[in-house]
Every structure is written in structure tokens, then in C-alpha cells.
Design an enzyme around this catalytic site. Structure first.
Site, PDB file in Angstrom:
ATOM      1  N   PRO A  10       4.182  17.898  42.850  1.00  0.00           N
ATOM      2  CA  PRO A  10       5.200  18.262  42.424  1.00  0.00           C
ATOM      3  C   PRO A  10       5.589  19.890  42.960  1.00  0.00           C
ATOM      4  CG  PRO A  10       3.888  18.036  40.774  1.00  0.00           C
ATOM      5  CD  PRO A  10       3.397  17.190  41.786  1.00  0.00           C
ATOM      6  N   ASN A  11       6.864  20.150  43.081  1.00  0.00           N
ATOM      7  CA  ASN A  11       7.315  21.358  43.269  1.00  0.00           C
ATOM      8  C   ASN A  11       6.824  22.020  44.667  1.00  0.00           C
ATOM      9  OD1 ASN A  11       8.585  21.867  40.837  1.00  0.00           O
ATOM     10  ND2 ASN A  11       6.480  22.067  39.963  1.00  0.00           N
ATOM     11  N   ARG A  18       9.580  29.283  46.516  1.00  0.00           N
ATOM     12  CA  ARG A  18       8.752  29.336  45.105  1.00  0.00           C
ATOM     13  C   ARG A  18       7.754  30.342  45.078  1.00  0.00           C
ATOM     14  NH1 ARG A  18       4.228  24.822  43.860  1.00  0.00           N
ATOM     15  NH2 ARG A  18       3.896  25.508  41.570  1.00  0.00           N
ATOM     16  N   TYR A  23       2.231  31.691  46.773  1.00  0.00           N
ATOM     17  CA  TYR A  23       2.177  30.497  47.651  1.00  0.00           C
ATOM     18  C   TYR A  23       2.819  31.142  49.319  1.00  0.00           C
ATOM     19  CZ  TYR A  23       2.129  27.959  43.374  1.00  0.00           C
ATOM     20  OH  TYR A  23       1.396  27.470  41.965  1.00  0.00           O
ATOM     21  N   GLU A  99      -9.346  17.785  48.031  1.00  0.00           N
ATOM     22  CA  GLU A  99      -8.271  18.885  47.117  1.00  0.00           C
ATOM     23  C   GLU A  99      -8.177  20.016  47.762  1.00  0.00           C
ATOM     24  OE1 GLU A  99     -10.151  19.414  43.488  1.00  0.00           O
ATOM     25  OE2 GLU A  99      -8.412  20.018  42.577  1.00  0.00           O
ATOM     26  N   HIS A 101      -5.678  23.626  47.341  1.00  0.00           N
ATOM     27  CA  HIS A 101      -4.957  24.751  46.377  1.00  0.00           C
ATOM     28  C   HIS A 101      -4.381  25.686  47.426  1.00  0.00           C
ATOM     29  CE1 HIS A 101      -5.206  22.144  43.123  1.00  0.00           C
ATOM     30  NE2 HIS A 101      -6.512  22.182  43.152  1.00  0.00           N
ATOM     31  N   ARG A 112      -5.245  26.434  34.682  1.00  0.00           N
ATOM     32  CA  ARG A 112      -5.174  25.960  36.092  1.00  0.00           C
ATOM     33  C   ARG A 112      -6.807  25.874  36.706  1.00  0.00           C
ATOM     34  NH1 ARG A 112       0.010  26.395  37.859  1.00  0.00           N
ATOM     35  NH2 ARG A 112       1.292  27.860  36.751  1.00  0.00           N
TER      36      ARG A 112
HETATM   37  C1  DQA Z   1      -1.247  24.651  43.279  1.00  0.00           C
HETATM   38  C2  DQA Z   1      -2.038  25.318  42.021  1.00  0.00           C
HETATM   39  C3  DQA Z   1      -1.404  24.402  40.888  1.00  0.00           C
HETATM   40  O1  DQA Z   1      -2.021  25.061  39.725  1.00  0.00           O
HETATM   41  C4  DQA Z   1       0.083  24.584  40.741  1.00  0.00           C
HETATM   42  O2  DQA Z   1       0.653  23.892  39.522  1.00  0.00           O
HETATM   43  C5  DQA Z   1       0.686  24.220  41.891  1.00  0.00           C
HETATM   44  C6  DQA Z   1       0.281  24.491  43.204  1.00  0.00           C
HETATM   45  C7  DQA Z   1      -1.650  25.540  44.477  1.00  0.00           C
HETATM   46  O3  DQA Z   1      -1.352  24.917  45.480  1.00  0.00           O
HETATM   47  O4  DQA Z   1      -1.998  26.620  44.269  1.00  0.00           O
HETATM   48  O5  DQA Z   1       1.693  23.513  41.905  1.00  0.00           O
HETATM   49  O6  DQA Z   1      -1.802  23.344  43.223  1.00  0.00           O
END
Ligand code: DQA
Length: 154
Positions: A10-11, A18, A23, A99, A101, A112
């Protein structure tokens, strides 16, 4: 040729607009084009999927168990911290999941720092900006080569 599912939660469709301080300013489309050109050089096929919906992500992971996917590089976004359903979907398929981020989650809000995936992921890459996808893919390709039948290296 390895088939790699690049899964975006999501997002992440809002990348570029954003919270650029966390990011950066690259769009998801730009990040995916970079992965595509890496695929041409390294010889893998990336398959992209983004959804803002938990069930759709669960369904796509299930489908990856039957469509010849060799591994997944996933940014589960906020579901990283909440989704038992997506964790269980990952556990239901046989291939490795990396995974990633974009931001360094350990330098942000305490909620987080908890991931429901880190203990079941083949590896985790975080905090370096959008390059985390390509770093995660490199790790996954290396792992897949080591797991090839007839390969003895650890
Ligand atoms: C994320 C970190 C998450 O905490 C956050 O909700 C995201 C992006 C990252 O890519 O840093 O949507 O996964």
C-alpha cells in the site's frame, strides 16, 4: 531465466509524491524501469504487482506459487507491521521472499521497527532508498544460484 515477482504494498503507488524526505522523488514506474534494465543485463524476468489491498496481495502471493515464480522481492509497506494474513500467504508458497524497505525503519517511529516478515524472509534490505529493490534482487539471484540442484556451495 529466473522469474522474480516484485511485489509492492500500500501507498507505494504514491512514490515520487509521498513523503520525499523518507522515500525520495523517484516514481514507482521509474524504479520498475530500472529493475527491467537490470533484468536485461542479469538475465532475469521481473513481474510487477502493486496493490493497496491486503486480500489482493494475499491472492497474488498464492498465484505466485503456481505460475513459475522463483522468488519474491517485496515491500509490504505498512502491512509489514500488521499483516498476519500476508505472512501466512508467504509461508504457504515454497519460494524465497526478500523483504525490502526504502526508508530506514529503525530511524523512524518505534512501531515501524516490528516486522512480521523478517524472521521468515530469506533476507532484508532497508534504508538505502530505491536501490534496495536492486540490492534485494541481487541477493535473491545469488541465493537461487546457490540453491540450484547440483550446487554444493553454502
Ligand atoms: C516502507 C516502510 C513502512 O513502514 C511504510 O509503512 C511504507 C514503506 C519503506 O519502504 O520504507 O509504506 O516499507
Amino acid at each position: 531465466m529466473y522469474r522474480i515477482l516484485v511485489l509492492q504494498g500500500p501507498n507505494l503507488n504514491r512514490l515520487g509524491k509521498r513523503e520525499p524526505s523518507h522515500y525520495g522523488t523517484k516514481t514507482l514506474e521509474e524504479i520498475h524501469r530500472e529493475i527491467e534494465s537490470m533484468g536485461h543485463k542479469e538475465g532475469f524476468l521481473p513481474v510487477f504487482f502493486q496493490s493497496n489491498h491486503e486480500g489482493a496481495i494475499v491472492d497474488r502471493i498464492h498465484a505466485s506459487g503456481e505460475d513459475g515464480t522463483d522468488g519474491i522481492v517485496a515491500n509490504f509497506g505498512a502491512y509489514t507491521h500488521t499483516s498476519v494474513a500476508i505472512r501466512d500467504a508467504v509461508l504457504s508458497v515454497g519460494h524465497p521472499v526478500v523483504e525490502v524497505h526504502i526508508s530506514n525503519v529503525y530511524r523512524r517511529e518505534p512501531f515501524r521497527t516490528k516486522s512480521l516478515f523478517s524472521d521468515i524472509a530469506a533476507g532484508t534490505v532497508g534504508g538505502f532508498g530505491p536501490v534496495v529493490y536492486r540490492l534485494g534482487i541481487l541477493g535473491l539471484l545469488d541465493l537461487l544460484e546457490r540453491k540450484k540442484p547440483g550446487t554444493t556451495s553454502p
